[in-house]
Design an enzyme around this catalytic site. Structure first.
Site, short mmCIF file in Angstrom:
data_model
loop_
_atom_site.label_atom_id
_atom_site.label_comp_id
_atom_site.label_asym_id
_atom_site.label_seq_id
_atom_site.Cartn_x
_atom_site.Cartn_y
_atom_site.Cartn_z
N HIS A 159 -56.78 -74.08 -7.86
CA HIS A 159 -57.75 -72.43 -7.55
C HIS A 159 -58.03 -72.09 -5.74
CE1 HIS A 159 -58.13 -71.57 -12.06
NE2 HIS A 159 -57.64 -72.64 -11.87
N ASP A 355 -59.12 -68.26 1.06
CA ASP A 355 -59.67 -68.24 0.14
C ASP A 355 -58.78 -68.45 -0.62
OD1 ASP A 355 -61.11 -67.55 -2.35
OD2 ASP A 355 -61.98 -65.54 -2.16
#
Ligand code: ADP
Ligand code: F6P
Length: 453
Positions: A159, A355
């Site tokens: 992720h 991110d």
């Protein structure tokens, strides 16, 4: 297709209304809604002193999902979660080598916990299961399961970003981790950039036929989230916030309290807006909702102190007796209230320094009123940026860039807002939590078939 077995460090508590903030649990919960039957295995979220042997997994079934969770001892929690996962891998994968604080003992604890998870999971498996391991806490889990003779398809999804070999090789056990990742039938990452980096790492570690890597961006359930936002909008918490703004504009930021989110840089960007564009004084309000995260890790504690100071300094310098420029909350907020806040806000400010994806950006888009949508200001360095190119893209290290984008967002015509939002919403609706899990699991099956053909 057999039963799906999800393994992740963080497992949501199905009885709790307020789930812990974090993209993994939110994305997976949305993705699993249509799965026929699932086992979700991971850490219980509790610490307990070691007893005789491994702790028994606790099983609880809610709807179609059976949760199997195990506690960690304080020593395991420290070495595996706080240290190796969150003080070593996390900064490294977010390109912050200077914050990586390596110690060999933590690596050993990380391996031990992965081994313990494999031992605990194995007796719960059935023939025909498909295992899907999630995130950086569990890189070696596939290999540990293979060592125990588990032969079902095993996929892995990361992720967070994966850095280039020139950075990752600074991790002393880099090659050992890359070796263990070869045990997966398929590895999914968020973006093409991450996929390129991981392939480069696997080759550099000497694999001529490296594990298959696919870019498979995660999303949300935009229809459901949009409905939640519209329903929440009329509710008391949103109307109270609305009343307090007296029809003046609102900027919103929503992030875990994490240095990867660029919060300090974002506050400085907002300060630059107030310095360069004084016409916004006493009008604009910036609401930043930032629940404390990983509060036992020193870097996170330091960040909290620094942010408290920066917010205090900016408010002290610019506030008027009837105006507070920044409203700063360090508590989690119920998901539907967040959805309503997004809908009310004229600007969604999402400026991570790095991110993996960033679901907040997608949530902000999904929550808007199509007739009068707000503007998304998004970091070019978020995994979501290639998909959300209709946002106002900024470099999160450049306070002037943030200030200019905020000014542009606050003064944008309704026509341009609608046109940008339409493009963004098309993207958010085409890559959802459902397409993410469906595409990944489909590719996992094909990859397994090819390997066994
Ligand atoms: P990460 O996984 O790094 O935390 P994401 O943006 O991908 O980042 O996901 C964060 C998730 O956590 C989003 O679904 C967001 O709504 C949720 N979240 C973030 N802050 C809060 C908060 N203050 N209260 C409740 N949920 C939050
Ligand atoms: O999405 C990245 C992630 O690290 C998830 O793996 C994790 O669940 C979430 O952020 C929140 O972090 P934590 O589980 O450490 O609270």
């Amino acid at each position: 297709m057999g039963r799906l077995v999800i393994v992740s460090n963080r497992v949501p508590d199905p009885r709790e209304r307020n789930q812990p903030a974090g993209g993994l649990a939110v994305g997976l919960a949305d993705a699993l809604r249509d799965e026929p039957s699932t086992l979700w295995f991971g850490w219980s979220g509790h610490k307990s002193e070691a007893g005789e042997g491994d702790p028994e997994p606790q099983l609880e079934t809610y709807g179609k999902v059976t949760y199997a969770t195990v506690p960690l001892t304080p020593a395991q929690h420290y070495g595996y979660y706080q240290r190796f996962s969150n003080a070593i891998l996390w900064p490294l994968c977010h390109y912050r080598l200077g914050l990586m604080n390596y110690c060999r003992k933590d690596w050993q604890e990380y391996l031990e916990v992965n081994r313990m998870f494999a031992r605990q999971l194995k007796p719960l498996l059935k023939p025909g299961d498909v295992i899907w391991v999630q995130d950086y806490h569990l890189f070696p889990l596939g290999q540990e399961l293979r060592n125990l003779g588990v032969n079902v398809p095993i996929g892995f999804f990361l992720h967070i970003p994966f850095p280039p070999w020139s950075l990752f090789r600074a991790l002393p056990p880099a090659t050992a981790l890359l070796h263990d990742m070869q045990a997966y039938d398929l590895i999914g990452v968020q973006t093409d950039e991450d996929a390129g980096n991981l392939r480069e790492n696997l080759k550099a570690a000497g694999y001529n036929h490296p594990a298959r890597v696919v870019a498979c961006p995660i999303g949300i359930d935009p229809i459901k989230f949009g409905e939640t936002a519209a329903n929440a909008y009329e509710g008391e918490p949103i109307q109270r916030l609305r009343g307090s703004l007296h029809d003046e504009p609102l900027i919103i930021g929503v992030d875990r309290l994490d240095y990867s989110k660029g919060l300090e840089e974002r506050f400085l960007g907002y300060e630059r807006l107030l310095t360069r564009y004084p016409e916004h004084h006493r009008h604009v309000t910036y609401l930043q909702v930032t629940p404390v995260s990983r509060g036992e890790v020193e870097e996170y504690r330091q960040l909290r102190r620094q942010l408290d100071e920066t917010v205090g300094r900016i408010n002290g310098a610019f506030a008027a007796s009837d105006w507070t420029p920044i409203r700063y909350l360090t508590r989690p907020v119920p998901r539907e209230v967040l959805a309503g806040f997004y809908r009310l806000a004229d600007v969604g400010l999402v400026t991570p320094l790095r991110d993996g994806m960033n679901l907040v950006a997608k949530e902000y888009v999904a929550a808007q009123d199509p007739q009068d949508p707000g503007v998304l200001v998004l970091s070019r360095l978020a995994g979501a940026a290639p998909e959300l190119s209709q946002a106002l893209l900024v470099n999160p290290h450049d306070a002037d860039d943030i200030a200019e984008a905020l000014h542009r967002a606050l003064t944008m015509t309704r026509e341009e807002r609608q046109q940008r939002w339409t493009g963004l919403n098309t993207e958010v609706c085409s890559t959802t939590a459902e397409t993410w899990s469906r595409d990944f699991l489909h590719a996992l099956h094909s990859s397994r078939r090819e390997a066994t053909a």
